[in-house]
Design an enzyme around this catalytic site. Structure first.
Site, short mmCIF file in Angstrom:
data_model
loop_
_atom_site.label_atom_id
_atom_site.label_comp_id
_atom_site.label_asym_id
_atom_site.label_seq_id
_atom_site.Cartn_x
_atom_site.Cartn_y
_atom_site.Cartn_z
N ARG A 108 43.83 50.69 37.01
CA ARG A 108 43.24 51.13 38.28
C ARG A 108 44.29 51.65 39.27
NH1 ARG A 108 42.46 48.16 42.23
NH2 ARG A 108 40.31 48.66 42.69
N GLU B 230 51.41 27.39 20.40
CA GLU B 230 52.37 26.94 21.41
C GLU B 230 53.30 28.07 21.82
OE1 GLU B 230 51.29 23.93 22.31
OE2 GLU B 230 50.00 24.33 20.58
N PRO C 29 52.67 32.17 29.84
CA PRO C 29 52.67 31.42 31.11
C PRO C 29 54.08 31.24 31.68
CG PRO C 29 52.23 29.95 29.26
CD PRO C 29 52.23 31.35 28.72
N ASP D 132 42.99 48.56 48.75
CA ASP D 132 42.86 47.25 48.13
C ASP D 132 43.63 46.15 48.83
OD1 ASP D 132 41.35 48.04 46.05
OD2 ASP D 132 42.90 47.85 44.52
#
Ligand code: 4G0
Length: 247
Positions: free
Chosen positions: A152, A114, A87, A167
């Site tokens: 993709r 963590e 993150p 897209d």
């Protein structure tokens, strides 16, 4: 492309990697995917992979020796990036997926707990990528999202239509979201289809789609408009939209 994933839960990848696009890529020799079990590199009799953090506090940290051994065993060269799913990483965008698709090989590291010992991050991680500003229980789902987005972009994987150019977030619409789509029947639960789409006027259809893309982007993701590639006509239409919303 070769993709190696380091994980404590290799079986999590099985159902996703045997699904249509991933399977097609592997079947056609466009993808060589392998999930490696980090626990296989633990050495003590309990095969310990984690430990409590120095300084106290909650949670568990992946042991540096185990993770470093796993990375070293899988790594074959110095050109292929070792990417930590985290993150704290740089956000995965269309541009990042395209950039990663140009590598012959990716090594993805999935942490749990963590996170990982900072020294492994320093010594063995080349890049850190996040799929969004939220915390998951592990990097596995993030890795699968990244793999899907990267694969993709590889020509020949989506079939003849080459939908990756059109897209949302690709350059086909100049950074705009796609507008609405319709298919049969012509009337569904009292709702019709915009007449222009069944008119057969291709230039009119193109113009309508362009305007719908601008409208949808303005409504749903106005932040994207600042970086979108807009013509003078597009800008005039957008100005009209904004004016109409004002009254
Ligand atoms: C490494 C990725 C791995 C560090 C992984 C957590 C969200 C994402 C993990 C941590 C993840 C994402 C520092 C909490 C495992 N969660 N947004 N969890 N820390 O891509």
């Amino acid at each position: 492309m070769k993709i190696d994933v380091l994980t404590l839960f290799p079986s999590m990848f099985e159902p996703v990697m045997s699904e249509s696009m991933m399977w097609k890529a592997r079947d056609r020799g466009l993808l060589d995917f392998q999930a490696h079990d980090i626990r296989g590199y633990a050495v003590d009799k309990h095969r310990t992979v984690d430990d409590s953090p120095y300084g106290g506090g909650g949670g568990m940290i992946l042991k540096p020796d185990v993770l470093a051994r796993a990375i070293e065993a899988v790594k074959a060269d110095d050109q292929s990036p070792v990417i930590l799913m985290s993150p704290q990483g740089r956000l995965l965008t269309h541009a990042v997926a395209l950039e990663l698709s140009r590598h012959a090989r990716l090594i993805l590291v999935c942490g749990r707990y963590e996170g990982i010992d900072e020294r492994v991050r320093e010594l063995a991680i080349n890049d850190e990528i996040s799929i969004g500003d939220y915390v998951l229980t592990g990097g596995e789902l993030a890795a699968m999202v990244l793999i899907d987005a990267v694969l993709r972009q590889i020509p020949g994987l989506l079939g003849a239509e080459g939908a990756q150019d059109r897209d949302s977030h690709a350059d086909g619409l100049g950074g705009l979201l796609e507008g609405p789509h319709y298919t049969r029947p012509a009337e569904f639960r009292g709702l019709g289809v915009p007449a222009v789409l069944t008119s057969g006027h291709h230039a009119e259809v193109d113009r309508w789609r362009r305007r719908q893309a601008i409208k949808r982007t303005w409504q749903m993701r106005p932040d994207l408009l600042a970086r979108a590639n807009l013509s003078d006509e597009d800008r005039a239409f957008l100005a009209q939209l904004m004016e109409d919303a004002g009254d």
